[in-house]
Design a protein around this motif. Sequence first.
Motif, PDB file in Angstrom:
ATOM      1  N   TRP A  42       0.830  -1.202   0.000  1.00 11.67           N
ATOM      2  CA  TRP A  42       0.000   0.000   0.000  1.00 11.67           C
ATOM      3  C   TRP A  42       0.867   1.255   0.000  1.00 11.67           C
ATOM      4  O   TRP A  42       0.481   2.280  -0.561  1.00 11.67           O
ATOM      5  N   LEU A  43       2.036   1.189   0.611  1.00 12.19           N
ATOM      6  CA  LEU A  43       2.936   2.341   0.636  1.00 12.19           C
ATOM      7  C   LEU A  43       3.444   2.647  -0.766  1.00 12.19           C
ATOM      8  O   LEU A  43       3.581   3.816  -1.143  1.00 12.19           O
ATOM      9  N   ASN A  44       3.706   1.609  -1.554  1.00  7.62           N
ATOM     10  CA  ASN A  44       4.112   1.827  -2.947  1.00  7.62           C
ATOM     11  C   ASN A  44       3.028   2.563  -3.723  1.00  7.62           C
ATOM     12  O   ASN A  44       3.325   3.430  -4.536  1.00  7.62           O
ATOM     13  N   LEU A  45       1.777   2.228  -3.479  1.00  8.34           N
ATOM     14  CA  LEU A  45       0.672   2.908  -4.141  1.00  8.34           C
ATOM     15  C   LEU A  45       0.591   4.365  -3.705  1.00  8.34           C
ATOM     16  O   LEU A  45       0.381   5.261  -4.531  1.00  8.34           O
ATOM     17  N   ILE A  46       0.781   4.626  -2.432  1.00  9.68           N
ATOM     18  CA  ILE A  46       0.742   5.999  -1.928  1.00  9.68           C
ATOM     19  C   ILE A  46       1.889   6.815  -2.512  1.00  9.68           C
ATOM     20  O   ILE A  46       1.712   7.985  -2.882  1.00  9.68           O
ATOM     21  N   VAL A  47       3.067   6.227  -2.622  1.00  7.82           N
ATOM     22  CA  VAL A  47       4.204   6.925  -3.227  1.00  7.82           C
ATOM     23  C   VAL A  47       3.899   7.262  -4.685  1.00  7.82           C
ATOM     24  O   VAL A  47       4.217   8.361  -5.156  1.00  7.82           O
ATOM     25  N   TYR A  48       3.261   6.360  -5.394  1.00  2.06           N
ATOM     26  CA  TYR A  48       2.880   6.622  -6.784  1.00  2.06           C
ATOM     27  C   TYR A  48       1.946   7.833  -6.872  1.00  2.06           C
ATOM     28  O   TYR A  48       2.112   8.691  -7.736  1.00  2.06           O
ATOM     29  N   VAL A  49       0.980   7.892  -5.979  1.00  3.59           N
ATOM     30  CA  VAL A  49       0.039   9.012  -5.982  1.00  3.59           C
ATOM     31  C   VAL A  49       0.778  10.325  -5.688  1.00  3.59           C
ATOM     32  O   VAL A  49       0.523  11.339  -6.331  1.00  3.59           O
ATOM     33  N   ILE A  50       1.679  10.302  -4.727  1.00  3.37           N
ATOM     34  CA  ILE A  50       2.421  11.515  -4.386  1.00  3.37           C
ATOM     35  C   ILE A  50       3.278  11.977  -5.564  1.00  3.37           C
ATOM     36  O   ILE A  50       3.338  13.178  -5.871  1.00  3.37           O
ATOM     37  N   LEU A  51       3.909  11.047  -6.243  1.00  2.00           N
ATOM     38  CA  LEU A  51       4.822  11.415  -7.324  1.00  2.00           C
ATOM     39  C   LEU A  51       4.120  11.844  -8.601  1.00  2.00           C
ATOM     40  O   LEU A  51       4.597  12.725  -9.315  1.00  2.00           O
ATOM     41  N   TYR A  52       2.993  11.231  -8.917  1.00  2.00           N
ATOM     42  CA  TYR A  52       2.390  11.443 -10.225  1.00  2.00           C
ATOM     43  C   TYR A  52       1.032  12.135 -10.190  1.00  2.00           C
ATOM     44  O   TYR A  52       0.242  12.003 -11.122  1.00  2.00           O
ATOM     45  N   ARG A  53       0.774  12.883  -9.141  1.00  4.87           N
ATOM     46  CA  ARG A  53      -0.429  13.704  -9.053  1.00  4.87           C
ATOM     47  C   ARG A  53      -0.037  15.111  -8.619  1.00  4.87           C
ATOM     48  O   ARG A  53       1.001  15.323  -8.006  1.00  4.87           O
ATOM     49  N   LYS A  54      -0.907  16.056  -8.907  1.00  8.30           N
ATOM     50  CA  LYS A  54      -0.709  17.418  -8.419  1.00  8.30           C
ATOM     51  C   LYS A  54      -0.897  17.415  -6.904  1.00  8.30           C
ATOM     52  O   LYS A  54      -1.569  16.537  -6.357  1.00  8.30           O
ATOM     53  N   PRO A  55      -0.325  18.392  -6.190  1.00 11.91           N
ATOM     54  CA  PRO A  55      -0.289  18.322  -4.717  1.00 11.91           C
ATOM     55  C   PRO A  55      -1.651  18.250  -4.030  1.00 11.91           C
ATOM     56  O   PRO A  55      -1.843  17.413  -3.145  1.00 11.91           O
TER      57      PRO A  55
END
Length: 178
Positions: A42-55
């Motif tokens: 789940w942390l990998n998914l959260i990191v993906y959201v942080i990196l590839y979405r606007k803030p």
Amino acid sequence: MKIRWNAILNFLVLFAVLILVAGLQTTFWFELFGNVPSPLLWLNLIVYVILYRKPFPAILTVYAMGFILLSFTAMPLKMMWISLLILFTLVYAIKTRVFWSGSGYYTIMCGFSAVAYHLIYFFSSMVLEKNPASFEIVDRLVQIVLTPSFAFPMYWILAKIDKITQDELMHEPGGLEL
């Protein structure tokens, strides 16, 4: 205001993936590997959201994901949200300085996030809880090693989901773009 159906679809698919990986991590992993600590998928998914979405959409999505994750853990909401907020701040600060698109950068950030999350959770637990979390060095080290090892396949899957469910890619590079 125009409703962006692709963004809503992407949001819902990411939540379905979150529930799937959290379920795999909390139940199926132990059926296959016994007492070996599971990676923080789940942390990998959260990191993906942080990196590839606007803030702003990213922080709202991360908080909503943290709320969903409460059904898979005994962690209190305050600990989950504080840990995720600090992690978001760290990863986003690094992203604004150095960013390049691709699985290599994503894997590096997943490794960094696994270390940072464990440290954040341990120290915030010492400060905020009556009964702080135990250190459990071996379990934490195994999770830190296993979490980025699943980053490449997760990146491939999440990039395919984004390609199918979004009109535009939301890559927002920071400082140095390599």
